[in-house]
Scaffold this motif. Structure first.
Motif, short mmCIF file in Angstrom:
data_model
loop_
_atom_site.label_atom_id
_atom_site.label_comp_id
_atom_site.label_asym_id
_atom_site.label_seq_id
_atom_site.Cartn_x
_atom_site.Cartn_y
_atom_site.Cartn_z
N GLU A 1 0.82 -1.22 0.00
CA GLU A 1 0.00 0.00 0.00
C GLU A 1 0.86 1.27 0.00
O GLU A 1 0.36 2.37 -0.29
N LEU A 2 2.13 1.15 0.34
CA LEU A 2 3.06 2.28 0.30
C LEU A 2 3.60 2.43 -1.11
O LEU A 2 4.35 1.60 -1.60
N GLY A 3 3.23 3.50 -1.79
CA GLY A 3 3.67 3.71 -3.16
C GLY A 3 5.08 4.26 -3.23
O GLY A 3 5.40 5.26 -2.57
N VAL A 4 5.92 3.62 -4.02
CA VAL A 4 7.28 4.12 -4.25
C VAL A 4 7.45 4.58 -5.69
O VAL A 4 8.55 4.90 -6.13
N GLY A 5 6.34 4.63 -6.42
CA GLY A 5 6.38 5.07 -7.81
C GLY A 5 5.07 4.72 -8.49
O GLY A 5 4.11 4.25 -7.85
N ALA A 6 5.04 4.95 -9.78
CA ALA A 6 3.83 4.65 -10.56
C ALA A 6 4.22 4.50 -12.02
O ALA A 6 5.31 4.91 -12.44
N ILE A 7 3.31 3.92 -12.78
CA ILE A 7 3.52 3.77 -14.22
C ILE A 7 2.19 4.05 -14.91
O ILE A 7 1.13 3.73 -14.39
N ALA A 8 2.25 4.70 -16.06
CA ALA A 8 1.06 5.00 -16.86
C ALA A 8 1.24 4.40 -18.25
O ALA A 8 2.37 4.26 -18.73
N GLU A 9 0.13 4.07 -18.89
CA GLU A 9 0.22 3.50 -20.24
C GLU A 9 0.93 4.48 -21.17
O GLU A 9 0.69 5.69 -21.14
N GLY A 10 1.82 3.93 -21.98
CA GLY A 10 2.59 4.75 -22.90
C GLY A 10 3.80 5.40 -22.28
O GLY A 10 4.55 6.12 -22.96
N GLY A 11 4.03 5.17 -20.98
CA GLY A 11 5.16 5.79 -20.30
C GLY A 11 6.05 4.77 -19.61
O GLY A 11 5.78 3.57 -19.63
N GLU A 12 7.10 5.28 -19.01
CA GLU A 12 8.04 4.46 -18.25
C GLU A 12 7.76 4.61 -16.76
O GLU A 12 7.13 5.60 -16.34
N PRO A 13 8.21 3.67 -15.94
CA PRO A 13 8.01 3.80 -14.50
C PRO A 13 8.63 5.10 -13.98
O PRO A 13 9.73 5.49 -14.40
N VAL A 14 7.92 5.76 -13.09
CA VAL A 14 8.42 6.96 -12.43
C VAL A 14 8.55 6.62 -10.95
O VAL A 14 7.54 6.43 -10.26
N LEU A 15 9.78 6.52 -10.48
CA LEU A 15 10.05 6.08 -9.12
C LEU A 15 10.38 7.26 -8.21
O LEU A 15 10.99 8.25 -8.65
N GLY B 1 -8.49 13.86 -7.04
CA GLY B 1 -7.72 14.55 -6.01
C GLY B 1 -6.26 14.14 -6.07
O GLY B 1 -5.89 13.17 -6.73
N LEU B 2 -5.43 14.93 -5.40
CA LEU B 2 -4.00 14.68 -5.35
C LEU B 2 -3.56 14.48 -3.91
O LEU B 2 -3.70 15.40 -3.09
N ALA B 3 -3.05 13.31 -3.61
CA ALA B 3 -2.47 13.07 -2.29
C ALA B 3 -0.95 13.15 -2.43
O ALA B 3 -0.35 14.20 -2.30
N THR B 4 -0.31 12.04 -2.77
CA THR B 4 1.14 12.08 -2.99
C THR B 4 1.50 12.52 -4.40
O THR B 4 2.62 12.99 -4.65
N GLY B 5 0.58 12.33 -5.35
CA GLY B 5 0.82 12.77 -6.71
C GLY B 5 1.62 11.82 -7.57
O GLY B 5 1.96 12.16 -8.71
N GLY B 6 1.90 10.63 -7.09
CA GLY B 6 2.73 9.70 -7.85
C GLY B 6 2.11 9.27 -9.16
O GLY B 6 2.77 9.29 -10.21
N THR B 7 0.82 8.91 -9.14
CA THR B 7 0.19 8.47 -10.39
C THR B 7 -0.01 9.64 -11.34
O THR B 7 0.12 9.48 -12.55
N ALA B 8 -0.31 10.82 -10.81
CA ALA B 8 -0.46 11.99 -11.68
C ALA B 8 0.85 12.32 -12.37
O ALA B 8 0.86 12.66 -13.56
N LEU C 1 12.91 5.62 -2.07
CA LEU C 1 13.62 4.35 -2.21
C LEU C 1 14.90 4.36 -1.40
O LEU C 1 15.25 3.37 -0.73
N THR C 2 15.62 5.48 -1.45
CA THR C 2 16.88 5.58 -0.69
C THR C 2 16.62 5.47 0.80
O THR C 2 17.35 4.75 1.51
N ARG C 3 15.58 6.14 1.28
CA ARG C 3 15.26 6.06 2.72
C ARG C 3 14.89 4.65 3.13
O ARG C 3 15.12 4.24 4.28
N LEU C 4 14.31 3.90 2.19
CA LEU C 4 13.92 2.51 2.48
C LEU C 4 15.07 1.54 2.27
O LEU C 4 14.90 0.33 2.49
N GLY C 5 16.21 2.05 1.81
CA GLY C 5 17.37 1.19 1.58
C GLY C 5 17.24 0.35 0.33
O GLY C 5 17.81 -0.75 0.25
N LEU C 6 16.51 0.85 -0.67
CA LEU C 6 16.28 0.10 -1.90
C LEU C 6 16.91 0.79 -3.10
O LEU C 6 17.12 2.01 -3.10
N ARG C 7 17.22 -0.01 -4.12
CA ARG C 7 17.62 0.52 -5.42
C ARG C 7 16.46 0.30 -6.39
O ARG C 7 15.59 -0.54 -6.14
#
Length: 214
Positions: free
Chosen positions: A63-77, A130-137, A82-88
């Motif tokens: 449920e914690l979003g670290v990014g999003a992807i939309a059709e026709g686009g590339e993943p936006v992370l 509406g806009l919460a974190t704005g990742g999908t937008a 990710l760095t705070r979570l210790g991930l690449r």
């Protein structure tokens, strides 16, 4: 601020702020954004369709979003997160592929074999409820930009102030009716905020195209 009665009322009010746009392609982020976008498209005389997006979740806590992807686009992370979570980025590669497959499935559900409207050289309005974190937008705006539109406007009834500020660099214009100081969640600013089903989305899209309900 007063809350919106429902998404349809919010869409009518939002349309009033967009009357300077003519014959746009109105792309709704499903599911909730479609109910807001229908009155927008009708008031502006625009083409209504969906732009499907998917959240990329943190593997131990999806449920914690670290990014999003939309059709026709590339993943936006969200690289700082990710760095705070210790991930690449490679740490979420499997989740990205899973969401690509689900995105493709939902595109087939909502649009079938019908292609996305041509966006090159067009006025495009991206609408959500509406806009919460704005990742999908953010992912949606970047996907639309790849298609070469003349101008892109992000339009939402309500959003978190920090998110609205952050997204102003992603579109030609960002139109938001309300940016409450005590924003916690999108749903708190609607009296009726029922979850929409795929069938609801298909019915709204059919109404937007003047077709019989599917």
């Amino acid at each position: 601020m007063d809350v919106f009665a429902d998404r349809a009322e919010a869409g009518e009010l939002l349309a009033g702020r967009l009357l300077h746009l003519r014959d746009p392609v109105v792309l709704a982020l499903p599911r909730g954004g479609v109910a807001v976008a229908l009155p927008v498209a009708r008031r502006l005389g625009g083409v209504l369709d969906v732009l499907v997006t998917r959240k990329i979740g943190y593997p131990p806590m999806p449920e914690l979003g670290v990014g999003a992807i939309a059709e026709g686009g590339e993943p936006v992370l969200d690289l700082p997160l990710l760095t705070r979570l210790g991930l690449r980025p490679s740490s979420v590669a499997a989740v990205v592929e899973q969401e690509r497959r689900e995105l493709a499935r939902r595109v087939r559900v909502y649009r079938g074999e019908r292609p996305l409207p041509v966006l090159a050289g067009r006025e495009v309005v991206v609408v959500d409820d509406g806009l919460a974190t704005g990742g999908t937008a953010r992912a949606a705006l970047r996907a639309v930009d790849r298609a070469g539109p003349a101008r892109v406007t992000l339009a939402v009834p309500v959003g978190a102030r920090e998110t609205v500020r952050a997204l102003r660099g992603e579109a030609y214009d960002v139109v938001v009716l309300e940016t409450p100081a005590d924003f916690r969640a999108v749903g708190q600013w609607y009296v009726h905020f029922d979850q929409l089903s795929d069938a609801d989305v298909l019915e709204l899209l059919a109404r937007g195209r003047g077709e019989p309900n599917p």
